[in-house]
Design an enzyme around this catalytic site. Structure first.
Site, PDB file in Angstrom:
ATOM      1  N   ASP A  47       0.830  -1.203   0.000  1.00 48.01           N
ATOM      2  CA  ASP A  47       0.000   0.000   0.000  1.00 48.01           C
ATOM      3  C   ASP A  47       0.866   1.255   0.000  1.00 48.01           C
ATOM      4  O   ASP A  47       0.530   2.261  -0.627  1.00 48.01           O
ATOM      5  CB  ASP A  47      -0.925   0.008   1.221  1.00 48.01           C
ATOM      6  CG  ASP A  47      -1.985  -1.075   1.109  1.00 48.01           C
ATOM      7  OD1 ASP A  47      -2.561  -1.457   2.139  1.00 48.01           O
ATOM      8  OD2 ASP A  47      -2.223  -1.550  -0.020  1.00 48.01           O
ATOM      9  N   LYS A 126     -13.474 -32.583 -10.439  1.00 52.83           N
ATOM     10  CA  LYS A 126     -12.893 -31.656  -9.463  1.00 52.83           C
ATOM     11  C   LYS A 126     -12.580 -30.371 -10.213  1.00 52.83           C
ATOM     12  O   LYS A 126     -11.596 -30.284 -10.945  1.00 52.83           O
ATOM     13  CB  LYS A 126     -11.633 -32.238  -8.829  1.00 52.83           C
ATOM     14  CG  LYS A 126     -11.066 -31.332  -7.762  1.00 52.83           C
ATOM     15  CD  LYS A 126     -10.035 -32.045  -6.920  1.00 52.83           C
ATOM     16  CE  LYS A 126      -9.626 -31.228  -5.710  1.00 52.83           C
ATOM     17  NZ  LYS A 126      -9.105 -29.901  -6.019  1.00 52.83           N
ATOM     18  N   CYS A 442      22.622 -30.518   9.404  1.00 54.27           N
ATOM     19  CA  CYS A 442      23.616 -29.613   9.942  1.00 54.27           C
ATOM     20  C   CYS A 442      23.673 -29.929  11.430  1.00 54.27           C
ATOM     21  O   CYS A 442      22.638 -30.047  12.085  1.00 54.27           O
ATOM     22  CB  CYS A 442      23.168 -28.174   9.736  1.00 54.27           C
ATOM     23  SG  CYS A 442      24.096 -26.971  10.695  1.00 54.27           S
ATOM     24  N   CYS A 448      23.325 -22.680  14.826  1.00 53.67           N
ATOM     25  CA  CYS A 448      23.294 -22.461  13.372  1.00 53.67           C
ATOM     26  C   CYS A 448      22.289 -21.367  13.032  1.00 53.67           C
ATOM     27  O   CYS A 448      21.091 -21.523  13.245  1.00 53.67           O
ATOM     28  CB  CYS A 448      22.920 -23.753  12.647  1.00 53.67           C
ATOM     29  SG  CYS A 448      22.547 -23.492  10.904  1.00 53.67           S
TER      30      CYS A 448
HETATM   31  S1  IVH Z   1     -16.358 -31.347  -2.108  1.00 58.01           S
HETATM   32  C1  IVH Z   1     -15.651 -31.635   2.308  1.00 58.01           C
HETATM   33  N1  IVH Z   1     -16.587 -31.481  -4.688  1.00 58.01           N
HETATM   34  O1  IVH Z   1     -11.612 -29.025  -4.138  1.00 58.01           O
HETATM   35  C2  IVH Z   1     -15.199 -31.491   0.931  1.00 58.01           C
HETATM   36  N2  IVH Z   1     -14.868 -30.106  -3.805  1.00 58.01           N
HETATM   37  O2  IVH Z   1      -9.372 -29.885  -2.431  1.00 58.01           O
HETATM   38  C3  IVH Z   1     -15.856 -30.366   0.260  1.00 58.01           C
HETATM   39  N3  IVH Z   1     -13.561 -28.906  -5.489  1.00 58.01           N
HETATM   40  O3  IVH Z   1     -12.025 -26.778  -1.491  1.00 58.01           O
HETATM   41  C4  IVH Z   1     -15.472 -30.243  -1.127  1.00 58.01           C
HETATM   42  N4  IVH Z   1     -14.639 -29.669  -7.241  1.00 58.01           N
HETATM   43  O4  IVH Z   1     -12.706 -26.023  -3.835  1.00 58.01           O
HETATM   44  C5  IVH Z   1     -15.900 -30.959  -3.670  1.00 58.01           C
HETATM   45  N5  IVH Z   1     -16.948 -31.661  -6.958  1.00 58.01           N
HETATM   46  C6  IVH Z   1     -16.267 -31.137  -5.953  1.00 58.01           C
HETATM   47  C7  IVH Z   1     -15.192 -30.238  -6.142  1.00 58.01           C
HETATM   48  C8  IVH Z   1     -14.515 -29.746  -5.040  1.00 58.01           C
HETATM   49  C9  IVH Z   1     -13.670 -28.879  -6.831  1.00 58.01           C
HETATM   50  C10 IVH Z   1     -12.549 -28.159  -4.720  1.00 58.01           C
HETATM   51  C11 IVH Z   1     -13.090 -27.342  -3.579  1.00 58.01           C
HETATM   52  C12 IVH Z   1     -12.375 -27.823  -2.357  1.00 58.01           C
HETATM   53  C13 IVH Z   1     -11.166 -28.443  -2.953  1.00 58.01           C
HETATM   54  C14 IVH Z   1     -10.616 -29.494  -2.029  1.00 58.01           C
END
Ligand code: IVH
Length: 698
Positions: A47, A126, A442, A448
């Site tokens: 900032d 995912k 180390c 250290c």
């Molecule tokens: S379930 C309790 N479903 O992956 C678990 N997560 O590494 C709740 N994510 O923070 C998450 N696709 O941002 C879930 N189909 C999916 C997902 C998913 C992406 C992400 C999410 C989570 C992260 C965990």
């Protein structure tokens, strides 16, 4: 840091030069912050740079450039949104990297629940974006937040409202009165490309990948800017709910869809390990055609009552796992091999690379693991090497490309001494049984300076004490001045007026920077027991173990008293530690060794005097078994030992492996032997599994 601007006496040429320099410096920090997620200066210092730029521009308005940093609508800085505590924590997922690990997940689940038949799972893409939590009350969106640290996120309600795929009012019916809908905010490939093209055209910064662009777009101070970015949202989970609303994950996904959310079309309900593996293959095949980034498949146990029984381990649910796609690789030249000294003195070789983009992130450093690995792979300086990164894992050097080896490349000679000023001979670590390991240390220990600095770095890091304004640069400068020798010194510094004045006078700090530094430290004087334990940086005591220990002992007083006894190898104290979930010999030995050292005891004591350590959050205090110590013995018929233990702990009980006078309840199944006998001798309450279940059911 220069934060007070004195433009008096600035010639036009000087101002122009300084504005150019500032523009470069700010742009570089923007990249490190937004693209790499790895800022090198504090928010306050950043900032100050922006302020200096603005003040110079005010003094020389005709020098304001079209692409001035003042016009760049960067994402908001960390402190610009209000904190929101999630109704239920936002968790992360454990990873699986192979078919075997996916199958082990299935085995683990069935063993825990003791089910023999094949289990049903959902397999969902995912999505590679950022998670958000949307709170609906009576079907109306009342708040939207980022994940933050999982417990507290940032209030980005107005920004989330601008997403067309986020319903402001839930459709249909049957939703609970209160529900936190969880899902992923992301950008499609086409939208990402268009956004970057427009930004490049306008001379604005571009983003390295869709995930960063989505994060940057969501965290805009002005919701109108977020609105102009085509962000999308997939719903896949929920947090707090006022009432159960479904019986399976699959049903829940259909309901989320009926209430107006987008859900991923590629999600499926599958049966057994074969179903898991097939779903992964299908997702891999679908990946190129999806139009948005995914980095794997999430498997979730379908039955919600089973999810409930499975519960959580630390920050991840037992009932879900992320099966990740294989790592991404790239080639580059290995320019040097440096030795890095960690906080426990372990010396690790680090590859300095010609920067290369691997899976959307620029990689300059990668781990080479250890000396044996370098020798085994015959990695030489000057080699073209293959670099790989998978998810959030530290990038690694896979091996050299032999056809491209320069003729004069020499085998790497591993140093025999530590690079620290003490130049101690590096010792190969041996196991308790006397076998050599690959770790070299180390031997300088507390003398250290590199170890000391690494310790302090760990102490202030985000997951430990998370002290804002005390980065690498400040830690090095303050240790060099002799101000920081141990963690307690950080807290002493915040109240040391003379030294703070010295910083202002000779350290190039402005009033604001000093005030920010002080505030950053003071904000952490009150600290949770889990962070305190993790911050000590004891070997083998990572975040999860620290949390388990914090919950197990409850208060700093109980923890420290127990550690004193563990250091003396008191059998009862060691058994008590051993009885905590997931704690084994390595942790017990490490804790004993740490607390047996006078230096460490003194360091901890000094630190405790500076802090108010808050008791660990206990899972439940209002249950029939809260605070009780329970021992399970013999065969259990209604649930597995793991499940019994997890359930008891979730209800606030402590589960121990041995019966002593401190045991409150012994749950004995068929075949119980010595423990049952001891319980009878000590007059401890003994119950059957059914009696226990009736007790916990209330
Ligand atoms: S379930 C309790 N479903 O992956 C678990 N997560 O590494 C709740 N994510 O923070 C998450 N696709 O941002 C879930 N189909 C999916 C997902 C998913 C992406 C992400 C999410 C989570 C992260 C965990």
């Amino acid at each position: 840091m220069r934060d007070e601007v004195n433009t008096v006496g600035f010639s036009e040429a000087m101002a122009l030069a300084e504005l150019t320099r500032l523009a470069d410096e700010i742009a570089a920090h923007d990249l490190r912050y937004h693209r790499d997620d790895a800022p090198t200066i504090s928010d306050a210092d950043y900032d100050a740079l922006k302020r200096r730029n603005a003040e110079l521009e005010a003094a020389f308005p005709h020098l304001v450039r079209e692409n001035s940093p003042s016009f760049a609508v960067g994402a908001a800085r960390a402190d610009q949104f209000s904190p929101v505590e999630h109704g239920a924590p936002m968790l992360s997922l454990d990873n699986a990297f192979s078919d075997e690990e996916a199958m082990e997940f299935d085995t683990r689940i069935r063993r825990f629940l003791r089910v023999e038949d094949e289990a049903a799972y959902t397999a969902e893409p995912k999505i590679d974006g950022l998670s958000a939590s949307l709170r609906y009350e009576n079907g109306i969106l009342v708040r939207g937040a980022t994940r933050g640290d999982g417990r507290v996120g940032e209030d980005v309600t107005e920004n989330l409202r601008t997403l067309s795929e986020i319903p402001k009012r839930l459709a249909g019916s049957g939703w609970p009165e209160v529900i936190e809908v969880r899902g992923e905010v992301y950008l499609g490939h086409a939208e990402f490309a268009a956004l970057n093209a427009a930004a490049a055209e306008a001379g604005q910064r571009t983003y390295a990948n869709p995930r960063n662009a989505a994060a940057g777009s969501l965290r805009q101070i002005d919701p109108a800017i977020t609105a102009a970015r085509p962000l999308r949202f997939f719903a896949y989970a929920w947090g707090l709910v006022s009432a159960p609303f479904a019986e399976t994950q699959w049903e829940a996904l259909q309901l989320l869809k009926a209430w107006g959310f987008a859900t991923t079309a590629e999600s499926r309900r599958v049966i057994g390990p074969k179903g898991l593996l097939d779903a992964y293959k299908a997702m891999e095949a679908a990946r190129p055609r999806l139009g948005f980034d995914i980095d794997g498949v999430v498997y979730k146990v379908d039955r919600l009552d089973w999810q409930q029984r499975l519960g959580f381990v630390s920050r991840s649910p037992r009932w879900a796992v992320a099966r990740k796609f294989p790592a991404e690789q790239a080639r580059t030249v290995l320019e040097a091999i440096d030795m890095q000294v960690g906080r426990t003195g372990a010396v690790t070789p680090v590859a300095r690379l010609n920067p290369v983009t691997v899976g959307g992130v620029v990689v300059e450093n990668a781990t080479l693991h250890n000396a044996d690995e370098i020798a085994r792979k015959d990695i030489r300086i000057g080699d073209t090497v293959i670099v790989q990164r998978a998810g959030d894992v530290i990038p690694q050097v896979v091996g050299p490309v032999l056809e491209e080896r320069p003729a004069d490349a020499q085998p790497f000679e591993y140093p025999t001494n530590c690079p620290c000023p003490l130049h101690t001979p590096l010792a190969r670590e041996t196991t308790a049984a006397g076998a050599e390991t690959v770790v070299r240390r180390c031997t300088g220990e507390f003398a250290c300076p590199f170890q000391k600095l690494a310790h302090l770095r760990h102490f202030v890091s985000r997951r430990a004490f998370d002290i804002e304004g005390l980065g690498e640069k400040q830690l090095s400068a303050f240790t060099e001045r002799g101000w920081l020798n141990e963690p307690a010194d950080i807290f002493r510094l915040a109240r040391d007026e003379a030294r703070l004045a010295e910083l202002r006078e000779a350290g190039g700090y402005g009033d604001t920077s000093v005030a920010n530094l002080r505030a950053g430290i003071e904000a952490r004087r009150a600290i949770g027991l889990d962070r305190f334990i993790y911050g000590l940086g004891i070997r083998h005591i990572g975040e999860t173990t620290a949390t388990v220990m914090a919950r197990g002992y409850g208060s700093a007083k109980a923890f420290l008293a127990a550690m004193d006894k563990v250091a003396d190898r008191d059998p009862e104290a060691m058994a008590e530690l051993d009885a905590l979930d997931q704690i084994g010999e390595a942790v017990i030995d490490a804790a004993a060794a740490y607390f047996a050292e006078d230096h460490n005891r003194a360091l901890v004591q000094a630190l405790v005097e500076q802090l108010q350590i808050q008791d660990a959050e206990q899972p439940k205090a209002d249950t029939a078994v809260a605070g009780k110590t329970v021992v399970f013995t013999g065969a259990l018929e209604r649930m597995t030992r793991d499940e019994a233990k997890a359930q008891a702990e979730a209800l606030g009980a402590k589960v121990s492996g041995s019966v002593s006078k401190r045991t409150d309840i012994v749950v004995a199944g068929p075949g119980a032997g010595t423990k049952l006998k001891t319980a009878a001798e000590l007059g401890i309450t003994v119950m059957t599994e059914d009696e226990w279940l009736a007790l916990v059911a209330g």
